[in-house]
Every structure is written in structure tokens, then in C-alpha cells.
Design an enzyme around this catalytic site. Structure first.
Site, PDB file in Angstrom:
ATOM      1  N   GLU A 249     -22.339  21.613  46.617  1.00  0.00           N
ATOM      2  CA  GLU A 249     -23.152  22.591  45.883  1.00  0.00           C
ATOM      3  C   GLU A 249     -24.596  22.290  46.237  1.00  0.00           C
ATOM      4  O   GLU A 249     -25.107  21.220  45.906  1.00  0.00           O
ATOM      5  CB  GLU A 249     -22.960  22.452  44.369  1.00  0.00           C
ATOM      6  CG  GLU A 249     -21.681  23.026  43.846  1.00  0.00           C
ATOM      7  CD  GLU A 249     -21.504  24.507  44.126  1.00  0.00           C
ATOM      8  OE1 GLU A 249     -22.519  25.215  44.324  1.00  0.00           O
ATOM      9  OE2 GLU A 249     -20.351  24.939  44.176  1.00  0.00           O
ATOM     10  N   CYS A 283     -30.430  24.804  40.331  1.00  0.00           N
ATOM     11  CA  CYS A 283     -29.993  25.484  41.565  1.00  0.00           C
ATOM     12  C   CYS A 283     -29.956  26.970  41.315  1.00  0.00           C
ATOM     13  O   CYS A 283     -30.067  27.761  42.242  1.00  0.00           O
ATOM     14  CB  CYS A 283     -28.607  25.055  42.014  1.00  0.00           C
ATOM     15  SG  CYS A 283     -28.068  23.493  41.450  1.00  0.00           S
TER      16      CYS A 283
END
Ligand code: UN1
Length: 499
Positions: A249, A283
Site C-alpha cells: 500500500e 495516503c
């Protein structure tokens, strides 16, 4: 000062180096939380040896019992939520409301994982032969190396760890060096919940000295990494070479699109929360705001006014909207990008400086910053900054907005504000992201849905929800032939054979 330890082979132990680092509160660098181990490959070696024993024990424990441990962990996190949230804010800065949410995400993940202990299903399907069963089930894989970031010190480690554990793997956990205290609290909770000690190992230290040897260790077949795309590429190269299972990720450059027909007040709340929540260190943070020309000037004006009113400060103080950055390097990266934005020709319309004044001088604060007149080709419209910097881009049409959304190399989340239902569904189809929100900001993923992105944000796996259980387990297929005869697949049962 309190000196913390690693947890290896069922004991709290000192690192083999004998060296430690100071963990400081980013809102007040004079406040030292404690000393934490600087571990190295010797510690990794010990942890792997123990985790292999832990795996043998744990894989033989029925999955519903493994789930029960996580239910207990959820109960303990619930009971200690306030205390842990306080420790997290002290360690990484975001306001208490946010760290409470971060702990809650861990609790949600624990309870979801607990029920998954009874649902790790395979399939039983008909065999093409008579008196023969054909079925699949999910098997544990081995020692999982989990390398975690600082921004969600509870949610992200639990997203990885709890599914890994329910599936029957043992775990080596490396928290980010900015948040070792939260990592320690999480391991304490798992042990209190009854996790057999060798099933979990906690190693503090740097990516170079702990993360890299963990990724390179031949007896760690499973790696999950959340962090920068640059580090993810190195992790990916090693795992590719060694044929490891890997979940990545990585970066994002998420856009919120506001069209002329949008509810502007709603879109404004979304933009503020998406861009400046967690000081932009998500993120999923909104780092591009794409405004249609009819509302551009008005909306930008509203946004600047509200942004200027955001209160910076210690996240444990009432009334703080935005906490500090995590460390000095993060601050310098933001200052660098603010220079780049100006050089490329965008306009700073607010923020863009380190604030001074009461309660801010000893912390790593930066004023929420907005750039207008950003062009899609500008670096600040393409590169991940990971801080409170928002790039505003003006467009004429929804199609232009969609194309700009899709023009970056990342693809985590996107958001569209409109009242047009047809366009909303078209956006779900056409926006190139792992997650698209309609009339909600780019942040806000829930623990029971798959989380992750396309393109250079990830490598095709998802965290959270049901999908992550596939990652942490391997499919095993069993055929049981009770016919007492040899039945040749594809041959004996073939209809229409010439003879
Ligand atoms: C991250 O952005 O690093 O959707 C994780 C969200 C949170 C998780 C974010 N639930 O913003």
C-alpha cells in the site's frame, strides 16, 4: 526515562546492538516519551526462529479459537481506548478525536476478524468422476513480516496483523520508528488477550536495519508493507526475486472534484477534512481539489477563509483542529514542495509557513497551505507531498475533471461532489481509483470493506474487508476418491470419445 524493549521469543528483551533512540512528541520536542530499541539483523534472526515455533503452534489452533483471541483484543482495546488515544496523540500529534477514530478502526477490525475465524471458507464442488469429492479450503502460510507506517499507528498494524493471525500465521511486527509506543501497547494487548507469546514478535528500529533484513529473510514468506512508493519498489524487487507473497500500500495523489451543481457547504466540509485532517498525512488525503469554473472563485474564497481559521496545536488540547507534522524531514519535504509549486508558477493563497507563537515554537507545525492556478502538469499536482498542502485546479467540464483525476501515476481514492445521479455512477466507472466517494471526502474508509488502490498505489492486493483473508492464506485443494477404482480425469469421463 522509560526504556522500552523488543518482544522476541516470548520475552521483553533489549536489542542486540544495545542502542536506543529517543521517541519525541512532535507537538513539543522537549517531551520525550521514552527510549526505544535500535534493532538489527541479529534481532530479526532471533525473531524469525521464534516465530517459526509460534507458527507451528498457532496453525494447529482451530480458527474459531484464534478468532476468540482477537475478540478479546477488541474488548481490551475498547476498555483502554481513551488511554491509548492519548498515548497516540502524544506520540504522533493528530488530535484526540482522530486517534480515538484510529483505535476504533482497530476495534472494528478485531471484531470483524473474530467472526472471520468461523468463516474461513473454501468450496466444495462436484467432481467430474463418480464417488469422488472435490473441495478447497484456506491454509495458513507461515511467518508474516508486517512493516507499518506512522500515520495510523493502530488501524494499519491491526488491518495487517489481525487477519494474518486469524488465518493462522505468526507475525513479526515492525512499527514505524515514529510510533513505537503505540506498537508496544498493541502487542501488550494481544498478549493480555491470550495470544501465545511466540506467535507475535515486536522489533523496533529503522527500515534499513530491521525492515530490510526482514524482507530478505528466506523464512519469512509473507510481507505486507505500507509506506512510500520508492521503498515499496525496493521491497517489491526483493520479494519478486525471492518469490514471496507481498501486499503493498503506497502513495496517493487523491482528488476531490466539485462540480457546479454541488452542495458547496457540504463540499467545503469535505475538502477541509480531506486535505487537512491528520495534517494531510494520510495516503487517502485530498491533495488535489478540482473545481468546475462556475463555482471555482466562490468555493476557493470560502475554502481560504475556513482554512485560515483552522487552529494548530497540541492534539491533546481542546479546540485543536490540526496537529504537527511527524518529524523534521517531513516538514522539510513540505517546504521543498512549496518552493517547487511557486517555481512552477502556481499561486500560494494561504499558509506556506511555519507558524510561531504560543505553544507552537517547540513543535513541528506548518500552516495549512493552498495553491491555486495549479496546472495538471505541475509537480505539486502529481507528486505525493504527505502534508497539509492542497493544489487547486480549475476545469470547464466533468469530463476534463475525470481525465485530470486519472492523469497521475497513483490511484488510491477520489471524491466527486454533484447532485447528478447519472454522473455519480459514471464516476464510479470512470475514475481510476481503488475507492471513489460520492458526496463524501477522499478519506473515510471503513474497516469491513477492501482498502487499496490501482496503478502505483499498490500491487493488486487489498487490506481490510473480506479480501485481505485471501492474501493471508493459501488455497489448498483436496480430492477424495472413494470409488475404489482408478478414474482418470479428463479421460474416463469424456463424453463423445470415439471408441
Ligand atoms: C491512510 O490513509 O493511510 O480512510 C489510511 C481513511 C482511514 C484509513 C486511512 N480510515 O482515511
Amino acid at each position: 526515562m522509560k526504556v522500552f524493549k523488543n518482544f522476541v521469543a516470548g520475552e521483553w528483551v533489549e536489542p542486540s546492538t544495545g542502542n536506543y533512540f529517543d521517541n519525541r512528541n512532535p507537538a513539543d520536542l522537549n517531551d520525550v516519551i521514552g527510549k526505544f530499541p535500535l534493532s538489527n539483523s541479529t534481532d530479526v534472526e532471533r525473531a524469525v526462529t521464534s516465530a517459526k515455533r509460534g507458527f507451528e503452534l498457532w496453525k494447529a489452533t482451530p480458527a474459531p479459537q484464534r478468532g476468540d483471541v482477537l475478540r478479546k483484543a477488541g474488548d481490551l482495546l475498547t476498555a483502554r481506548k481513551e488511554e491509548i488515544a492519548n498515548a497516540m496523540t502524544r506520540e504522533m500529534g493528530k488530535p484526540l478525536t482522530e486517534t480515538r477514530g484510529d483505535v476504533q478502526e482497530g476495534i472494528d477490525t478485531a471484531y470483524y476478524a473474530a467472526t472471520m475465524g468461523r468463516q474461513l471458507s473454501g468450496r466444495t464442488v462436484p467432481s467430474e468422476s463418480r464417488s469422488k469429492w472435490a473441495m478447497s479450503y484456506r491454509r495458513p502460510i507461515g511467518v508474516a513480516g508486517l512493516i507499518c507506517p506512522f500515520n495510523f499507528p493502530m488501524a494499519i498494524p491491526t488491518w495487517k496483523m489481525f487477519p494474518a493471525l486469524v488465518c493462522g500465521n505468526s507475525v513479526i511486527f515492525k512499527p514505524a520508528e515514529d510510533v513505537p509506543h503505540t506498537g508496544t501497547l498493541l502487542v501488550e494487548i494481544l498478549l493480555d488477550a491470550g495470544l501465545p507469546p511466540e506467535v507475535i514478535q515486536l522489533l523496533h528500529g529503522t527500515g534499513e536495519d530491521v525492515g530490510a533484513p526482514l524482507v530478505e529473510h528466506p523464512d519469512v514468506p509473507l510481507i505486507s508493507f505500507t509506506g512510500s512508493t520508492a521503498t515499496g519498489s525496493m521491497v517489491g524487487a526483493t520479494c519478486g526475486r525471492m518469490h514471496k507473497r507481498l501486499s503493498l500500500e503506497m502513495g496517493g495523489k487523491n482528488a476531490q472534484i466539485v462540480l457546479d451543481d454541488a452542495d458547496l457547504d457540504l463540499a467545503l466540509e469535505g475538502a477541509l477534512w480531506g486535505a487537512f485532517g491528520t495534517t494531510g498525512q494520510r495516503c487517502t488525503a485530498t491533495s488535489r481539489l478540482i473545481l468546475q469554473k462556475g463555482i471555482h472563485d466562490n468555493f476557493l474564497g470560502m475554502l481560504i477563509e475556513r482554512t485560515k481559521a483552522l487552529k494548530l496545536g497540541d492534539g491533546r488540547k481542546k479546540g485543536t483542529d490540526v496537529g504537527p507534522l511527524i518529524n523534521e524531514a517531513a516538514l522539510r519535504k513540505i517546504e521543498h514542495y512549496v518552493d517547487v509549486g511557486q517555481t512552477d508558477g502556481a499561486d500560494i493563497v494561504c499558509g506556506a509557513r511555519r507558524p510561531t507563537g504560543a505553544g507552537l515554537d517547540d513543535g513541528l507545525f506548518y500552516e495549512p497551505t493552498i495553491f491555486s492556478r495549479v496546472e495538471p502538469g505541475h509537480r505539486i499536482a502529481n507528486e505525493e507531498i504527505f502534508g497539509p498542502v492542497l493544489s487547486v485546479i480549475r476545469v470547464s467540464t466533468a469530463d476534463e475533471a475525470f481525465a485530470i483525476n486519472n492523469s497521475v501515476k497513483y490511484g488510491l481514492s477520489s471524491s466527486l461532489y454533484t447532485k447528478d445521479v447519472n454522473l455519480s455512477f459514471r464516476a464510479l466507472e470512470q475514475l481510476d481509483n481503488g475507492i471513489t466517494y460520492i458526496n463524501a471526502p477522499t478519506i473515510g474508509a471503513e474497516a469491513h470493506l477492501p482498502f487499496g488502490g490501482v496503478k502505483q498505489t499498490g500491487n493488486g492486493h487489498r487490506e481490510g474487508g473480506w479480501e485481505v483473508y485471501e492474501f493471508y492464506s493459501e488455497t489448498k485443494v483436496g480430492y477424495v476418491d472413494y470409488s475404489g477404482t482408478l478414474q482418470r480425469a479428463q479421460i474416463d469421463m469424456y463424453l463423445g470419445t470415439p471408441d
